[in-house]
Design a protein around this motif. Structure first.
Motif, PDB file in Angstrom:
ATOM      1  N   GLY A   1      46.148 124.086  91.568  1.00 43.58           N
ATOM      2  CA  GLY A   1      44.852 124.603  91.139  1.00 43.58           C
ATOM      3  C   GLY A   1      44.989 125.747  90.150  1.00 43.58           C
ATOM      4  O   GLY A   1      46.061 125.978  89.592  1.00 43.58           O
ATOM      5  N   GLU A   2      43.868 126.469  89.962  1.00 43.49           N
ATOM      6  CA  GLU A   2      43.805 127.473  88.899  1.00 43.49           C
ATOM      7  C   GLU A   2      44.363 128.840  89.317  1.00 43.49           C
ATOM      8  O   GLU A   2      44.196 129.268  90.458  1.00 43.49           O
ATOM      9  N   HIS A   3      45.032 129.473  88.364  1.00 42.26           N
ATOM     10  CA  HIS A   3      45.614 130.808  88.588  1.00 42.26           C
ATOM     11  C   HIS A   3      45.287 131.703  87.397  1.00 42.26           C
ATOM     12  O   HIS A   3      44.971 131.219  86.318  1.00 42.26           O
ATOM     13  N   LYS A   4      45.404 133.019  87.627  1.00 44.52           N
ATOM     14  CA  LYS A   4      45.038 133.976  86.582  1.00 44.52           C
ATOM     15  C   LYS A   4      46.116 135.048  86.413  1.00 44.52           C
ATOM     16  O   LYS A   4      46.538 135.674  87.390  1.00 44.52           O
TER      17      LYS A   4
ATOM     18  N   THR B   1      43.869 132.014  82.257  1.00 45.79           N
ATOM     19  CA  THR B   1      43.986 131.179  83.460  1.00 45.79           C
ATOM     20  C   THR B   1      44.783 129.926  83.133  1.00 45.79           C
ATOM     21  O   THR B   1      44.861 129.509  81.977  1.00 45.79           O
ATOM     22  N   PHE B   2      45.391 129.367  84.150  1.00 46.68           N
ATOM     23  CA  PHE B   2      46.143 128.117  83.970  1.00 46.68           C
ATOM     24  C   PHE B   2      46.137 127.345  85.280  1.00 46.68           C
ATOM     25  O   PHE B   2      45.835 127.917  86.333  1.00 46.68           O
ATOM     26  N   ASN B   3      46.486 126.071  85.185  1.00 44.15           N
ATOM     27  CA  ASN B   3      46.532 125.224  86.376  1.00 44.15           C
ATOM     28  C   ASN B   3      47.963 124.936  86.772  1.00 44.15           C
ATOM     29  O   ASN B   3      48.813 124.692  85.923  1.00 44.15           O
TER      30      ASN B   3
ATOM     31  N   ASP C   1      46.867 136.378  90.005  1.00 46.12           N
ATOM     32  CA  ASP C   1      45.817 136.126  91.005  1.00 46.12           C
ATOM     33  C   ASP C   1      45.428 137.415  91.728  1.00 46.12           C
ATOM     34  O   ASP C   1      45.294 137.449  92.952  1.00 46.12           O
TER      35      ASP C   1
END
Ligand SMILES: *[C@@H]1O[C@H](CO)[C@@H](O)[C@H](O)[C@H]1NC(C)=O
Ligand SMILES: *[C@@H]1O[C@H](CO)[C@@H](O)[C@H](O)[C@H]1NC(C)=O
Ligand SMILES: *[C@@H]1O[C@H](CO)[C@@H](O)[C@H](O)[C@H]1NC(C)=O
Ligand SMILES: *[C@@H]1O[C@H](CO)[C@@H](O)[C@H](O)[C@H]1NC(C)=O
Ligand SMILES: *[C@@H]1O[C@H](CO)[C@@H](O)[C@H](O)[C@H]1NC(C)=O
Ligand SMILES: *[C@@H]1O[C@H](CO)[C@@H](O)[C@H](O)[C@H]1NC(C)=O
Ligand SMILES: *[C@@H]1O[C@H](CO)[C@@H](O)[C@H](O)[C@H]1NC(C)=O
Ligand SMILES: *[C@@H]1O[C@H](CO)[C@@H](O)[C@H](O)[C@H]1NC(C)=O
Ligand SMILES: *[C@@H]1O[C@H](CO)[C@@H](O)[C@H](O)[C@H]1NC(C)=O
Length: 636
Positions: free
Chosen positions: A443-446, A383-385, A413
């Motif tokens: 925000g956060e992503h995957k 995950t990252f922002n 995502d």
């Protein structure tokens, strides 16, 4: 610029005195390999090299950390004592050296012979000894005498006696790929490519059975080692595991001795392991495989490092230096300032401040080199922002062991990014870019790599993955051919700058060419070792009527109009002749001067090469001067 007094500033280093070969000084080159922490030396080599143009009195020194973690220090000077002082300064008194050294033998006259002494440890009674492997040398692509060329030599590892033809074919294919119509094609007349064959044995597979007086000989095996274990090959190349990653060498002393034994004929050794798939390593030796998809790609990237002496342009590396790297925006510190596309974009309004270069707006929110085998039970994910402030983004990754589209799903995502393998890639490694022309929300992503086909386990590998975000076209010019400052992010997420977005193979390894800054650096690097004037020969010619004429023939490295096959780059030679200090206008641009048979005196030829690939030539490497003093007339 040309002509006039400049012609008489004959430096001892540049000109070739053709009738006085003894006068051509050869500089000494020291190579030290040591541990950067303990500073313990592991290897010292000292030899003469044909030339090193533009070197100053204090000599030339450089040091860098290699892929192996070792430090390599190189030092070049015309003063042999100074070179020895450097060697002892780095490694302690010569008597105390207990490591492998390669030193050229000196004959009593002080001239260096072709003989070399391969010294192992100087420890009395030491049995350490390195044999030079048998080397069967064949020319691949050659352009001239090794004493005025840069020589690249392919050495064979994991090729058996019966695979010699395959080795030559593999080496020739790679040499042609990188010099035929791309990468090194414009500097090809400065290069020689050689193949040096040594057969591999693999564990003495010669089994003799003396039963019933039958002798049975099993064929030798080919290929390189795996699982961290080299086979019995000349340089002991091996992979750490079975997965496609680096290829290491276990016998550097043999590789060093092999290259050293070739003298002027070996400047850049390339160890080629007989394996069809991706692998390689840069540094002291360029290690490659002849993989159809990756062989040339790894070769030209690693040669970029070693020949031009530049660091990476891709993200996640640890070394960013040379003509393609800037560490701040100060315009005067940008090595490619003279290549910037839009000079007006780069000056800063404030009167007193140093002009600052424009930086293209991008960021790397995620980056990893997992080099991990994938499995079907748990997808690889991270995950990252995102700040949510960039116009578009890119998911960039490399994979191996995944030949079919149905083998893997790549998700951002939870959404399938529609990965498709490169056609015919098979299980070899390849690089993929998925561009998404929309803003990544704040925000956060995957990111997730889902292996779908269980039978691929053990081979399916995720090598690298990163996400990059970019400003819109006014903030980030993504057009090919645009030169600016593009941020590059190191393994520690430190920012440096590169000249183009994706024009250079030092960043995008699948692209076959360098950017202009690197290509210019390539010319500098090669022309330190190559003089554009091969020689200036005086001769006599008699015509049909018996009249004698004095001739002076200028042999030039075949660039510009002297090339075998033309290239799509503007270039020219400008030649100026002087006789006894006076310009001879009629002989402008001629490579052969014909004078009166009685003529004696000095002849000086000044040569200036220009190419659109070089805009700045600080050290005058694209110019050369040769002189010849004619003392006797032709009729004598
Ligand atoms: C060079 O030749 C190769 C093989 O023929 C070809 O694939 C490639 O596109 C060519 N490159 C250029 C720049 O013309
Ligand atoms: C900018 O970086 C260069 C090296 O790329 C360095 O020599 C110079 O001192 C730096 N200037 C500033 C102002 O930090
Ligand atoms: C060059 O930069 C200036 C200042 O940023 C900009 O106004 C201009 O449009 C740019 N020109 C080109 C051709 O990109
Ligand atoms: C790198 O640093 C930038 C800010 O300087 C940050 O936005 C980005 O997320 C960082 N990337 C990583 C992979 O840590
Ligand atoms: C499967 O892959 C995941 C992600 O890389 C890893 O965390 C896990 O340990 C692997 N499982 C096995 C059994 O190897
Ligand atoms: C993203 O940012 C949130 C809020 O600051 C934080 O809680 C989270 O740990 C971050 N995620 C990552 C992967 O850094
Ligand atoms: C994204 O789409 C816009 C609008 O179609 C276009 O102008 C722009 O060039 C695209 N950007 C990229 C990086 O493809
Ligand atoms: C899974 O991989 C094997 C080879 O390892 C292949 O033969 C098979 O067709 C693949 N299955 C699917 C569903 O793609
Ligand atoms: C010599 O050749 C150069 C490069 O082509 C050219 O610019 C120059 O005008 C020529 N000089 C003469 C006197 O013809």
């Amino acid at each position: 610029m040309k002509g006039g007094g400049a012609l008489f500033t004959l430096s001892l280093l540049a000109p070739v005195f053709s009738d006085a070969a003894e006068l051509t000084l050869r500089p000494f080159e020291l190579n030290v390999i040591r541990d950067p922490e303990s500073l313990q030396c592991k290897h010292v080599a000292l030899r003469e090299i044909p030339r090193y143009r533009g070197v100053h009195d204090e000599g030339y020194q450089r040091s860098k950390i290699l892929d192996t973690g070792e430090e390599r220090v190189q030092y070049i000077s015309f003063d042999k004592d100074l070179v020895w002082m450097h060697a002892e300064g780095l490694c302690g008194r010569r008597e105390s050296w207990d490591f492998h050294t390669l030193l050229q033998d000196e004959t009593p006259s002080g001239r260096v012979s072709d003989q070399i002494v391969l010294q192992s440890a100087n420890i009395p009674g030491s049995t350490a000894h390195t044999d030079i492997p048998p080397l069967d040398i064949e020319p691949l692509i050659t352009s001239g005498d090794s004493n005025n060329r840069v020589d690249l030599v392919f050495f064979a590892d994991g090729y058996t006696e019966y695979e010699k033809d395959k080795f030559i074919e593999d080496a020739l294919r790679l040499a042609e790929d990188i010099s035929g119509n791309q990468t090194f094609y414009t500097v090809k007349p400065l290069l020689n490519f050689w193949a040096a064959f040594t057969p591999s044995k693999e564990v003495m597979n010669i089994v003799l059975l003396f039963l019933h007086e039958i002798t049975l000989t099993l064929p030798a095996q080919s290929g390189i080692g795996s699982g961290g274990k080299p086979k019995e090959t000349p340089f002991g190349l091996y992979r750490d595991g079975t997965e496609l990653r680096a290829v290491y060498y276990s016998k550097p002393e043999v590789a060093r001795a092999a290259c050293f034994s070739l003298g002027d004929q070996c400047d850049f050794p390339i160890l080629m392991g007989n394996d069809p798939l991706y692998g390689g390593l840069g540094g002291e030796f360029t290690v490659i495989t002849p993989s159809f998809a990756n062989g040339a790609l790894v070769l030209r990237h690693e040669l970029g490092h070693s020949v031009i002496d530049v660091g990476e342009e891709y993200d996640g590396g640890f070394a960013y230096f040379g003509v393609n790297a800037a560490h701040n925006r100060t315009l005067t510190d940008v090595p490619w300032a003279h290549w910037l596309t839009n000079a007006s974009a780069h000056t800063h309004g404030h009167d007193h401040a140093e002009p600052l270069a424009r930086v293209e707006r991008s960021v790397m929110p995620m980056q990893a080199y997992p080099w991990t085998l994938l499995n079907t039970s748990t997808p690889w994910s991270t995950t990252f922002n995102s700040s949510g402030t960039y116009a578009w983004h890119l998911v960039r990754f490399s994979l191996s062991g995944l030949p079919e589209q149905d083998d893997l799903r790549v998700e951002l995502d939870g959404k399938d990014l529609g990965w498709v393998p490169r056609k015919d890639i098979g299980v070899d490694r390849w690089h993929y870019d998925i561009k998404l022309n929309r803003t990544l929300k704040g925000g956060e992503h995957k990111v997730q790599f889902v292996l779908k086909n269980k039978t691929r386990e053990g081979e399916a590998q995720l090598c690298s993955v990163e996400v990059l975000e970019f400003g819109d076209e006014s903030e980030f010019v993504s057009t090919p051919g645009h030169y600016s400052l593009y941020p590059t992010f190191s393994d520690k997420n430190e920012t440096s700058y590169r000249p183009t977005n994706e024009d250079c193979l030092m960043r995008i390894v699948t692209t076959p060419n360098f950017c202009k800054a690197c290509t210019e650096g390539l010319w500098y690097a090669l022309l330190r070792h190559v003089d554009l004037i091969e020689d200036l020969q005086a001769g006599c010619e008699q015509d049909d009527s018996g009249k004698w004429a004095r001739t002076l023939e200028l042999n030039l490295v075949p660039l510009a109009h002297l090339r075998d096959s033309p290239i799509d780059v503007e270039e020219s030679y400008t030649i100026t002749w002087m006789k006894d200090g006076h310009l001879v206008k009629d002989f402008a641009n001629k490579t052969k001067l014909v004078d009166d048979g009685d003529a004696v005196g000095s002849y000086v030829a000044h040569v200036q090469y220009t190419t659109e690939e070089v805009r700045v030539d600080k050290d005058g490497l694209l110019a050369s001067t040769a002189a010849n003093f004619v003392a006797t007339s032709c009729k004598a």
